[in-house]
Design a protein around this motif. Sequence first.
Motif, mmCIF file in Angstrom:
data_model
loop_
_atom_site.group_PDB
_atom_site.id
_atom_site.type_symbol
_atom_site.label_atom_id
_atom_site.label_comp_id
_atom_site.label_asym_id
_atom_site.label_seq_id
_atom_site.Cartn_x
_atom_site.Cartn_y
_atom_site.Cartn_z
ATOM 1 N N GLY A 57 -82.800 -1.832 0.243
ATOM 2 C CA GLY A 57 -82.306 -1.099 -0.906
ATOM 3 C C GLY A 57 -81.284 -0.202 -0.637
ATOM 4 N N LEU A 58 -81.773 1.171 0.047
ATOM 5 C CA LEU A 58 -80.937 1.988 0.323
ATOM 6 C C LEU A 58 -80.602 1.860 1.793
ATOM 7 N N LYS A 59 -79.214 2.095 2.204
ATOM 8 C CA LYS A 59 -78.845 2.273 3.693
ATOM 9 C C LYS A 59 -78.756 3.435 4.357
ATOM 10 N N ASN A 60 -79.027 3.813 5.575
ATOM 11 C CA ASN A 60 -78.299 5.086 5.957
ATOM 12 C C ASN A 60 -77.189 4.849 6.644
ATOM 13 N N THR A 61 -76.235 6.145 6.791
ATOM 14 C CA THR A 61 -75.250 5.828 7.556
ATOM 15 C C THR A 61 -75.235 7.022 8.174
ATOM 16 N N PRO A 62 -74.585 6.860 9.427
ATOM 17 C CA PRO A 62 -74.616 8.107 10.614
ATOM 18 C C PRO A 62 -73.287 8.991 10.157
ATOM 19 N N TYR A 63 -72.524 8.479 9.139
ATOM 20 C CA TYR A 63 -71.376 9.363 8.937
ATOM 21 C C TYR A 63 -71.459 10.183 7.293
ATOM 22 N N PRO A 64 -71.735 11.434 7.340
ATOM 23 C CA PRO A 64 -72.054 12.121 6.153
ATOM 24 C C PRO A 64 -70.646 11.843 5.092
ATOM 25 N N GLU A 65 -69.492 11.495 5.648
ATOM 26 C CA GLU A 65 -68.472 11.585 4.666
ATOM 27 C C GLU A 65 -68.279 10.120 3.957
ATOM 28 N N HIS A 66 -69.185 9.333 4.765
ATOM 29 C CA HIS A 66 -69.481 7.881 4.009
ATOM 30 C C HIS A 66 -70.677 7.642 3.207
ATOM 31 N N ALA A 67 -71.472 8.759 2.942
ATOM 32 C CA ALA A 67 -72.884 8.807 2.246
ATOM 33 C C ALA A 67 -72.512 9.095 0.847
ATOM 34 N N ASP A 68 -73.415 8.530 -0.189
ATOM 35 C CA ASP A 68 -73.240 8.807 -1.588
ATOM 36 C C ASP A 68 -74.404 9.822 -1.856
ATOM 37 N N ALA A 69 -75.269 9.946 -0.965
ATOM 38 C CA ALA A 69 -76.443 10.915 -0.966
ATOM 39 C C ALA A 69 -76.762 11.433 0.245
ATOM 40 N N LEU A 70 -77.428 12.461 0.134
ATOM 41 C CA LEU A 70 -78.034 13.119 1.322
ATOM 42 C C LEU A 70 -79.575 13.267 1.395
ATOM 43 N N LEU A 71 -80.272 13.038 2.426
ATOM 44 C CA LEU A 71 -81.769 13.090 2.258
ATOM 45 C C LEU A 71 -82.129 14.262 3.359
ATOM 46 N N GLU A 72 -82.816 15.134 2.824
ATOM 47 C CA GLU A 72 -83.047 16.345 3.481
ATOM 48 C C GLU A 72 -84.549 16.814 3.342
ATOM 49 N N GLY A 73 -84.993 17.771 4.063
ATOM 50 C CA GLY A 73 -86.450 18.434 3.970
ATOM 51 C C GLY A 73 -86.770 19.209 5.142
ATOM 52 N N GLU A 74 -88.126 19.431 5.039
ATOM 53 C CA GLU A 74 -88.882 20.145 6.222
ATOM 54 C C GLU A 74 -90.306 19.723 6.220
#
Length: 199
Positions: free
Chosen positions: A72-89
Amino acid sequence: DESTMRALNIIFVFIVLSISGCGYVWQGSGNPWKKDKIENVYIKILKNNSLRPGAEVVFTSALLKEFSRGTGLKNTPYPEHADALLEGEISSIVTINNPSATVPQVSPEDPLAKDFSDVLIATEYTVVATVSIRLLRKKDKAVLWTQEFSQGKLYPGNNRFGAVGNTSMLINQSQQQLALNEIARNLANDIYEGILEAF
């Protein structure tokens, strides 16, 4: 006391989450975020607010692997290619001893065995990890999805109590790490499926 109540609350949450998760299987593989033009996600290293050193590496790595396997969603190692950011703690990692499983733990051959003959040690422990995750749209940092996850895992403690100076750690560190690795994998799966279900 307060620490006992906290431990009981954590155990209760763990039991509820375990029961509610029984029989849950993700059947879909689509991307509900595609309509919002979100297909590639950059996964940031989780902030570690727990007292467990290195936990952020274990849990972030599990997320990267889970998103790499997903369709479904794919991770990218390049933030400039991302549509969204996944963050948390990682909010907390707590170890709880199992008071219903205590037995004398003495090495018979130990010359100081008599000194430890009345010592009772928990033979099982439960480690509980809690993480909070957010999905942010990259262009404006708007929060698209957020959720807290918690899961526990039972593992055996050491069962030998040797002489002073060479006594085994009561908490079996290698078994605890294996339990944390499994929790990280399970939570990564829950997080990925939760995002795709758009809770």
